[in-house]
Design a protein around this motif. Structure first.
Motif, PDB file in Angstrom:
ATOM      1  N   ALA A 140       0.830  -1.217   0.000  1.00 19.72           N
ATOM      2  CA  ALA A 140       0.000   0.000   0.000  1.00 19.72           C
ATOM      3  C   ALA A 140       0.858   1.259   0.000  1.00 19.72           C
ATOM      4  CB  ALA A 140      -0.930  -0.016   1.203  1.00 19.72           C
ATOM      5  N   VAL A 141       1.939   1.247   0.773  1.00 16.64           N
ATOM      6  CA  VAL A 141       2.807   2.430   0.838  1.00 16.64           C
ATOM      7  C   VAL A 141       3.585   2.593  -0.462  1.00 16.64           C
ATOM      8  CG1 VAL A 141       4.781   3.446   2.036  1.00 16.64           C
ATOM      9  CG2 VAL A 141       2.926   2.421   3.347  1.00 16.64           C
ATOM     10  N   ARG A 142       3.965   1.510  -1.116  1.00 14.00           N
ATOM     11  CA  ARG A 142       4.655   1.615  -2.409  1.00 14.00           C
ATOM     12  C   ARG A 142       3.755   2.246  -3.463  1.00 14.00           C
ATOM     13  NH1 ARG A 142       7.771  -4.027  -2.109  1.00 14.00           N
ATOM     14  NH2 ARG A 142       9.654  -3.223  -1.117  1.00 14.00           N
ATOM     15  N   SER A 146       5.836   8.035  -6.545  1.00 12.35           N
ATOM     16  CA  SER A 146       5.655   8.688  -7.844  1.00 12.35           C
ATOM     17  C   SER A 146       6.846   8.361  -8.724  1.00 12.35           C
ATOM     18  CB  SER A 146       5.584  10.205  -7.676  1.00 12.35           C
ATOM     19  OG  SER A 146       4.548  10.550  -6.801  1.00 12.35           O
ATOM     20  N   PRO A 147       6.638   8.244 -10.025  1.00 11.82           N
ATOM     21  CA  PRO A 147       7.776   7.985 -10.904  1.00 11.82           C
ATOM     22  C   PRO A 147       8.689   9.211 -10.999  1.00 11.82           C
ATOM     23  CG  PRO A 147       5.749   8.150 -12.163  1.00 11.82           C
ATOM     24  CD  PRO A 147       5.371   8.242 -10.727  1.00 11.82           C
ATOM     25  N   VAL A 160      11.724   4.442  -1.553  1.00  7.39           N
ATOM     26  CA  VAL A 160      12.066   3.039  -1.374  1.00  7.39           C
ATOM     27  C   VAL A 160      11.440   2.604  -0.061  1.00  7.39           C
ATOM     28  CG1 VAL A 160      13.936   1.392  -1.030  1.00  7.39           C
ATOM     29  CG2 VAL A 160      14.231   3.313  -2.600  1.00  7.39           C
ATOM     30  N   VAL A 161      10.662   1.521  -0.103  1.00  9.91           N
ATOM     31  CA  VAL A 161       9.984   1.018   1.090  1.00  9.91           C
ATOM     32  C   VAL A 161      10.575  -0.346   1.411  1.00  9.91           C
ATOM     33  CG1 VAL A 161       7.761   0.439   2.101  1.00  9.91           C
ATOM     34  CG2 VAL A 161       7.894   2.237   0.375  1.00  9.91           C
ATOM     35  N   SER A 162      10.992  -0.494   2.656  1.00 10.91           N
ATOM     36  CA  SER A 162      11.520  -1.788   3.102  1.00 10.91           C
ATOM     37  C   SER A 162      10.924  -2.107   4.465  1.00 10.91           C
ATOM     38  CB  SER A 162      13.043  -1.755   3.168  1.00 10.91           C
ATOM     39  OG  SER A 162      13.475  -0.760   4.073  1.00 10.91           O
ATOM     40  N   ALA A 163      10.969  -3.392   4.827  1.00 10.34           N
ATOM     41  CA  ALA A 163      10.400  -3.819   6.102  1.00 10.34           C
ATOM     42  C   ALA A 163      11.339  -4.785   6.787  1.00 10.34           C
ATOM     43  CB  ALA A 163       9.049  -4.474   5.879  1.00 10.34           C
ATOM     44  N   SER A 169      10.393   0.930   6.842  1.00  6.08           N
ATOM     45  CA  SER A 169      11.224   2.120   6.602  1.00  6.08           C
ATOM     46  C   SER A 169      10.928   2.659   5.221  1.00  6.08           C
ATOM     47  CB  SER A 169      12.707   1.755   6.696  1.00  6.08           C
ATOM     48  OG  SER A 169      13.020   1.309   7.990  1.00  6.08           O
ATOM     49  N   ILE A 170      10.775   3.971   5.171  1.00  9.39           N
ATOM     50  CA  ILE A 170      10.514   4.669   3.907  1.00  9.39           C
ATOM     51  C   ILE A 170      11.597   5.718   3.756  1.00  9.39           C
ATOM     52  CG2 ILE A 170       8.863   6.064   2.609  1.00  9.39           C
ATOM     53  CD1 ILE A 170       7.007   4.675   5.090  1.00  9.39           C
TER      54      ILE A 170
END
Length: 175
Positions: A140-142, A146-147, A160-163, A169-170
């Protein structure tokens, strides 16, 4: 065709000649400016060979009044702007918090409660009370990304979204 008498034509051409004579110093701006500066310096400190040479660079019988040109018209205005990139990145990533919060609020049944946790500048960290819903939250966060529009990073997204465990983390992407 319109016919003007000779005296009217001479009168008009005389005014044109006077106008050109008055504007003549602006065609030799640096020379006339040096002449005027030399005259001012001679009044204050007296004559020197350099000042006399600068004074003689423009004939005394010609007008020496100049149109005052600003720095931009004389080619002397340069503007240099600096951007503190770290502050811009930190502010931009902080602005994502409201969007992330609103997006995850709609998914509360899947992800549980959400809390913002301490993170270094330029990184937004969110703790989920239900780590089982992390994949849905990351997806959902990804979707908020925006491009990036640039020649070197076609097709890349701005975040960049990581977990890891229960913390998402964003951060802004390199693009």
């Amino acid at each position: 065709m319109l016919q003007f008498s000779l005296w009217k034509r001479l009168f008009i051409w005389g005014f044109v000649a006077l106008g050109l004579l008055a504007a003549l110093p602006n065609g030799f701006y640096s020379r006339v400016e040096g002449h005027n500066d030399a005259l001012d310096a001679i009044e204050i400190s007296g004559e020197t060979p350099e000042l006399i040479e600068a004074k003689n660079a423009w004939p005394a019988i010609l007008p020496n009044g100049l149109v005052n040109l600003g720095l931009d018209l004389r080619g002397g205005a340069h503007l240099l702007g600096e951007v503190e990139v770290e502050e811009v990145y930190a502010t931009r990533i902080d602005s994502y918090w409201t969007q992330v919060r609103d997006t995850l609020r709609d998914m509360r049944s899947t992800v549980g409660t959400i809390r913002r946790v301490e993170a270094p500048d330029g990184v937004l960290r969110v703790r989920l009370s239900n780590p089982a819903g992390m994949a849905a939250a990351v997806s959902a966060v990804r979707n908020l990304a925006s491009p990036v529009s640039s020649i070197t990073s076609i097709g890349e997204m701005d975040i960049v979204v990581s977990a890891q465990n229960d913390v998402m983390s964003i951060a802004l992407s390199d693009a």
